[in-house]
Design a protein around this motif. Structure first.
Motif, PDB file in Angstrom:
ATOM      1  N   LEU A  47      48.737  45.672  36.273  1.00  0.00           N
ATOM      2  CA  LEU A  47      48.131  44.362  36.075  1.00  0.00           C
ATOM      3  C   LEU A  47      46.731  44.492  35.500  1.00  0.00           C
ATOM      4  N   SER A  48      46.326  43.504  34.731  1.00  0.00           N
ATOM      5  CA  SER A  48      44.996  43.508  34.110  1.00  0.00           C
ATOM      6  C   SER A  48      44.390  42.109  34.245  1.00  0.00           C
ATOM      7  N   GLY A  49      43.253  41.930  33.583  1.00  0.00           N
ATOM      8  CA  GLY A  49      42.587  40.638  33.692  1.00  0.00           C
ATOM      9  C   GLY A  49      41.790  40.513  34.977  1.00  0.00           C
ATOM     10  N   SER A  50      41.354  39.302  35.282  1.00  0.00           N
ATOM     11  CA  SER A  50      40.521  39.071  36.465  1.00  0.00           C
ATOM     12  C   SER A  50      41.382  38.648  37.652  1.00  0.00           C
ATOM     13  N   MET A  51      40.733  38.512  38.815  1.00  0.00           N
ATOM     14  CA  MET A  51      41.427  38.064  40.008  1.00  0.00           C
ATOM     15  C   MET A  51      40.881  36.719  40.489  1.00  0.00           C
ATOM     16  N   VAL A  52      40.320  35.960  39.558  1.00  0.00           N
ATOM     17  CA  VAL A  52      39.719  34.674  39.914  1.00  0.00           C
ATOM     18  C   VAL A  52      40.735  33.752  40.571  1.00  0.00           C
ATOM     19  N   SER A  53      42.001  33.844  40.159  1.00  0.00           N
ATOM     20  CA  SER A  53      43.016  32.933  40.689  1.00  0.00           C
ATOM     21  C   SER A  53      43.235  33.121  42.182  1.00  0.00           C
ATOM     22  N   LEU A  54      42.862  34.283  42.729  1.00  0.00           N
ATOM     23  CA  LEU A  54      43.054  34.521  44.158  1.00  0.00           C
ATOM     24  C   LEU A  54      41.850  34.114  44.993  1.00  0.00           C
ATOM     25  N   SER A  55      40.755  33.778  44.343  1.00  0.00           N
ATOM     26  CA  SER A  55      39.533  33.462  45.085  1.00  0.00           C
ATOM     27  C   SER A  55      39.593  32.113  45.777  1.00  0.00           C
ATOM     28  N   ASN A  56      40.570  31.279  45.415  1.00  0.00           N
ATOM     29  CA  ASN A  56      40.671  29.950  46.019  1.00  0.00           C
ATOM     30  C   ASN A  56      41.690  29.887  47.148  1.00  0.00           C
ATOM     31  N   LEU A  57      42.233  31.014  47.544  1.00  0.00           N
ATOM     32  CA  LEU A  57      43.232  31.037  48.604  1.00  0.00           C
ATOM     33  C   LEU A  57      42.531  30.951  49.957  1.00  0.00           C
ATOM     34  N   SER A  58      42.499  29.778  50.520  1.00  0.00           N
ATOM     35  CA  SER A  58      41.716  29.554  51.731  1.00  0.00           C
ATOM     36  C   SER A  58      42.340  30.173  52.971  1.00  0.00           C
ATOM     37  N   SER A  59      43.650  30.451  52.943  1.00  0.00           N
ATOM     38  CA  SER A  59      44.328  30.978  54.127  1.00  0.00           C
ATOM     39  C   SER A  59      44.566  32.479  54.063  1.00  0.00           C
ATOM     40  N   VAL A  60      44.245  33.109  52.958  1.00  0.00           N
ATOM     41  CA  VAL A  60      44.595  34.511  52.783  1.00  0.00           C
ATOM     42  C   VAL A  60      43.790  35.392  53.739  1.00  0.00           C
ATOM     43  N   LYS A  61      44.509  36.339  54.373  1.00  0.00           N
ATOM     44  CA  LYS A  61      43.884  37.274  55.308  1.00  0.00           C
ATOM     45  C   LYS A  61      43.856  38.702  54.777  1.00  0.00           C
ATOM     46  N   HIS A  62      44.848  39.062  53.972  1.00  0.00           N
ATOM     47  CA  HIS A  62      44.953  40.441  53.501  1.00  0.00           C
ATOM     48  C   HIS A  62      45.268  40.449  52.014  1.00  0.00           C
ATOM     49  N   ILE A  63      44.406  41.105  51.234  1.00  0.00           N
ATOM     50  CA  ILE A  63      44.590  41.213  49.786  1.00  0.00           C
ATOM     51  C   ILE A  63      44.621  42.688  49.408  1.00  0.00           C
ATOM     52  N   TYR A  64      45.734  43.102  48.789  1.00  0.00           N
ATOM     53  CA  TYR A  64      45.886  44.478  48.324  1.00  0.00           C
ATOM     54  C   TYR A  64      46.132  44.457  46.817  1.00  0.00           C
ATOM     55  N   LEU A  65      45.153  44.944  46.053  1.00  0.00           N
ATOM     56  CA  LEU A  65      45.273  44.984  44.595  1.00  0.00           C
ATOM     57  C   LEU A  65      45.040  46.391  44.045  1.00  0.00           C
ATOM     58  N   GLN A  66      45.020  47.404  44.876  1.00  0.00           N
ATOM     59  CA  GLN A  66      44.618  48.733  44.436  1.00  0.00           C
ATOM     60  C   GLN A  66      45.560  49.313  43.392  1.00  0.00           C
ATOM     61  N   ASN A  67      45.009  50.232  42.605  1.00  0.00           N
ATOM     62  CA  ASN A  67      45.769  50.957  41.584  1.00  0.00           C
ATOM     63  C   ASN A  67      46.384  50.031  40.543  1.00  0.00           C
ATOM     64  N   ASN A  68      45.534  49.228  39.929  1.00  0.00           N
ATOM     65  CA  ASN A  68      45.900  48.423  38.775  1.00  0.00           C
ATOM     66  C   ASN A  68      44.816  48.628  37.720  1.00  0.00           C
ATOM     67  N   ALA A  69      44.708  47.710  36.790  1.00  0.00           N
ATOM     68  CA  ALA A  69      43.635  47.766  35.783  1.00  0.00           C
ATOM     69  C   ALA A  69      42.898  46.432  35.765  1.00  0.00           C
ATOM     70  N   ILE A  70      42.780  45.813  36.916  1.00  0.00           N
ATOM     71  CA  ILE A  70      42.112  44.515  37.030  1.00  0.00           C
ATOM     72  C   ILE A  70      40.614  44.712  36.846  1.00  0.00           C
ATOM     73  N   ASN A  71      39.978  43.798  36.117  1.00  0.00           N
ATOM     74  CA  ASN A  71      38.566  43.980  35.799  1.00  0.00           C
ATOM     75  C   ASN A  71      37.780  42.707  36.101  1.00  0.00           C
ATOM     76  N   GLY A  72      36.531  42.710  35.669  1.00  0.00           N
ATOM     77  CA  GLY A  72      35.662  41.566  35.903  1.00  0.00           C
ATOM     78  C   GLY A  72      34.819  41.743  37.150  1.00  0.00           C
ATOM     79  N   LEU A  73      34.135  40.681  37.528  1.00  0.00           N
ATOM     80  CA  LEU A  73      33.300  40.691  38.719  1.00  0.00           C
ATOM     81  C   LEU A  73      34.140  40.420  39.961  1.00  0.00           C
ATOM     82  N   ILE A  74      33.670  40.920  41.092  1.00  0.00           N
ATOM     83  CA  ILE A  74      34.322  40.606  42.360  1.00  0.00           C
ATOM     84  C   ILE A  74      33.977  39.164  42.714  1.00  0.00           C
ATOM     85  N   PRO A  75      34.973  38.291  42.901  1.00  0.00           N
ATOM     86  CA  PRO A  75      34.671  36.880  43.176  1.00  0.00           C
ATOM     87  C   PRO A  75      33.829  36.704  44.440  1.00  0.00           C
ATOM     88  N   ILE A  76      32.781  35.915  44.318  1.00  0.00           N
ATOM     89  CA  ILE A  76      31.885  35.666  45.450  1.00  0.00           C
ATOM     90  C   ILE A  76      32.623  34.989  46.593  1.00  0.00           C
TER      91      ILE A  76
END
Length: 631
Positions: A268-297
């Protein structure tokens, strides 16, 4: 209902309900030969042997529940009698040693089943098409076998009552989610660890109640389907270890119930902005991809997030400092990115932080001393960290005796959270109670400079500390002797100087210690745990001495006696490289000042000095004119 504890007690009257679970029975089932009126039979968690007791079904045509789970039955399932056992509703033969192919008439004989569990055996071959005849089937678990082939179309188009389907850990192949799927009641679909490939089509669009989807460790390609964002009840999404490409769909941000997402180890590539609005998420695993950009605040401002694993991607910029003081973040894993700048002091507010891995980035500046205030590293505290906090209950059996069986064993989503962390020179995978109790800090392979804060010695609960491959200088803090739970300490490849504090011998759990390639000097402690470390822990320090590296210490460098209280007198005669450099500089300055004082006082020597300087200037001018300018 009658419960007994041994098979030697043979009932002399007909029984309807018999529960012999956890009785350590290690015989065959022949002691039930005289029973003909059983409705409920539970023989689970024993050591029963022999083939599948077909005769038990023939003798008890009114049997509604048969549980043979976790025994030692073996052999192939014989072709079942042509008679239909319409009373049988619940059949569990999981965790045995059955093998071979399933009988072709399985679904015809057991048409009224609502629960069928054959998991954890050695069955092979295709799923018989007759399974589609079990119209009322709610749970089907065939996981952890050797089944192969493509999935029968009839299962997806005929078993319309299915709520839980588990086909994981087999050898199935083919395309996933064909358009003819019509499982409108499906809540849990587990297809992980198979050989499914290609693009995921939209056959799940009709499964609007789906809460759990696991397709990890297959050969799926193409993009993550956008239609997944329309499954509003989705709670757990696992798609790791495939060949997925493209960016994370914006539609995933619509999953308001999503609590666990693992799309790691893809392309996977691109940013992870789409996951920053998940208000209920407890566990996010994105390791070993090619995702870039800033870490969402927004992720670090969440009070819900427990695990954030972004290792080995292409994130850049600084670590966000906008951190929620009420954060429950337990695992922060940012290893192997392109992060720069300093560690924000606000990270020290993460009082429940158990593991933080910032290694292999481009972080710089001093290590914040406030890291010594992280509550979980200082002492074990009660954690609200939950392995699994959602399950499904289905009522599978309601007999004429009004006994209710809650089949929550396989209905429950037992997805445990796991974290990889480098300790003791290798990746360790922590899960369950080991994960909850693990505390580790890895800042290795960055550009941190300055001295190691002595406050780090307050982290009495920490088990692994790695500060290697940086630009750290100064002495090893004696306060490290307070790291009572430390098992792995790596300070190698820095610019540390001074001695190895003898107080570190008080670290009774220390099993891995490395200070190689520094500027350390003096004797190496050889007591307690330090007597087990070889010379690889100390190489690259030319001024160290001791039996561990077979370099004898001079009498001036003999190890000082350690007082009973474990303290050390500051006046011990050990070579200190910093003091040596200062004394050399002072001596050099004294000689220069003495020379100028002599010339100022004695005029004769002053004239000779100026005469010598003039001769040097004339000689240089003559040489330059003859060999440089004259050419």
């Amino acid at each position: 209902m009658l419960r007994v504890k041994t098979e030697n007690w043979l009932p002399t009257y007909p029984l309807k309900v018999l529960q012999l679970s956890h009785c350590r029975l290690n015989v065959n089932t022949s002691f039930l030969l005289h029973q003909h009126h059983l409705k409920f039979l539970d023989l689970s968690h024993n050591q029963l042997v022999g083939n599948f007791p077909t005769w038990l079904l023939q003798n008890n045509t009114g049997l509604e529940v048969l549980i043979l789970w976790n025994n030692s039955f073996l052999g192939i399932l014989p072709r079942l009698p042509n008679a239909k056992y319409d009373k049988l509703r619940y059949l569990d033969i999981s965790t045995n040693n059955f093998s071979g192919k399933l009988p072709e008439n399985l679904g015809i004989v057991f048409q009224k089943l609502i629960y069928l569990d054959m998991s954890k055996n050695s069955f092979e071959g295709n799923i018989p098409y007759s399974i589609s005849e079990i119209k009322e089937l709610i749970t089907l678990d065939l996981s952890r076998n050797n089944f192969s082939g493509e999935l029968p179309r009839s299962i997806f188009s005929s078993c319309l009552s299915l709520e839980m389907l588990d086909l994981s850990n087999n050898n199935f192949y083919g395309q996933l989610f064909p358009n003819f799927m019509n499982l409108t009641h499906l809540r849990s679909l587990l297809l992980d660890n198979n050989h499914f490939s290609g693009k995921m089509t939209d056959g799940l669009l009709s499964s609007t109640l789906l809460a759990v989807l696991d397709v990890s460790n297959n050969k799926l390609s193409s993009d993550i389907p956008h239609w997944i964002g329309n499954i509003s009840d989705l709670w757990l999404l696992l798609m790791s270890e495939n060949y997925l490409q493209g960016s994370i769909p914006v539609q995933l941000g619509n999953l308001e119930s999503l609590a666990f997402i693992d799309i790691s180890e893809n392309s996977l590539s691109g940013s992870m902005v789409s996951l920053s609005n998940l208000s209920s998420v407890k566990h996010i695993y994105l390791q070993n991809n090619a995702i870039n950009g800033l870490i969402p605040i927004a992720l670090l401002r969440s009070s819900t997030l427990l695990t954030l694993d972004l290792r080995d991607n292409k994130f850049f910029g600084r670590i966000p400092h906008q951190i929620n003081e009420l954060s429950n973040l337990h695992f922060l894993l940012l290893r192997g990115n392109y992060l720069q700048g300093r560690i924000p002091n606000q990270l020290c507010q993460l009082r429940k932080l158990g593991i933080m891995d910032l290694s292999h980035n481009r972080l710089n500046g001093p290590i914040p001393s406030c890291l010594g205030n992280v509550s979980f590293w200082r002492e074990a505290i009660d954690s609200e960290f939950a392995m699994s906090d959602r399950h499904f209950r289905f009522t599978y059996y309601n007999s004429t005796l009004d006994r209710q069986l809650q089949g929550e064993l396989h209905g429950r989503v037992d997805q445990q959270v796991g974290v990889e962390f480098v300790t003791k020179y290798r990746y360790e995978f922590f899960i369950g109670l080991n994960l909850v109790d693990m505390a580790g800090l890895d800042l290795s392979s960055n550009e941190f400079s300055g001295e190691i804060p002595w406050e780090i010695g307050h982290l009495q609960h920490i088990r692994a500390l790695n500060l290697s491959n940086n630009l750290l200088s100064g002495a090893i803090p004696e306060s490290f002797s307070n790291l009572k739970m430390i098992e792995s300490l790596d300070l190698s490849r820095n610019k540390l100087s001074g001695r190895i504090p003898p107080q570190l011998t008080e670290l009774n759990f220390l099993s891995n210690f490395n200070v190689s390639y520094n500027n350390l000097s003096g004797p190496i402690p050889d007591k307690e745990q330090f007597g087990t470390f070889d010379d690889s822990s100390y190489k690259g320090n030319s001024a160290l001495c001791g039996s561990m590296i077979k370099r004898k210490c001079s009498s001036a460098l003999a190890p000082p006696a350690t007082p009973a209280g474990g303290g050390e007198d500051e006046g011990d005669s050990v070579i200190d490289m910093v003091a040596l450099r200062w004394s050399f500089g002072a001596s050099y300055a004294s000689v220069i000042l003495g020379l100028f004082a002599a010339l100022w006082i004695n005029s004769y020597w002053r004239r000779l000095w100026f005469y010598f300087i003039d001769r040097c200037i004339d000689t240089c001018y003559y040489w330059l004119f003859k060999y440089v300018f004259h050419r």
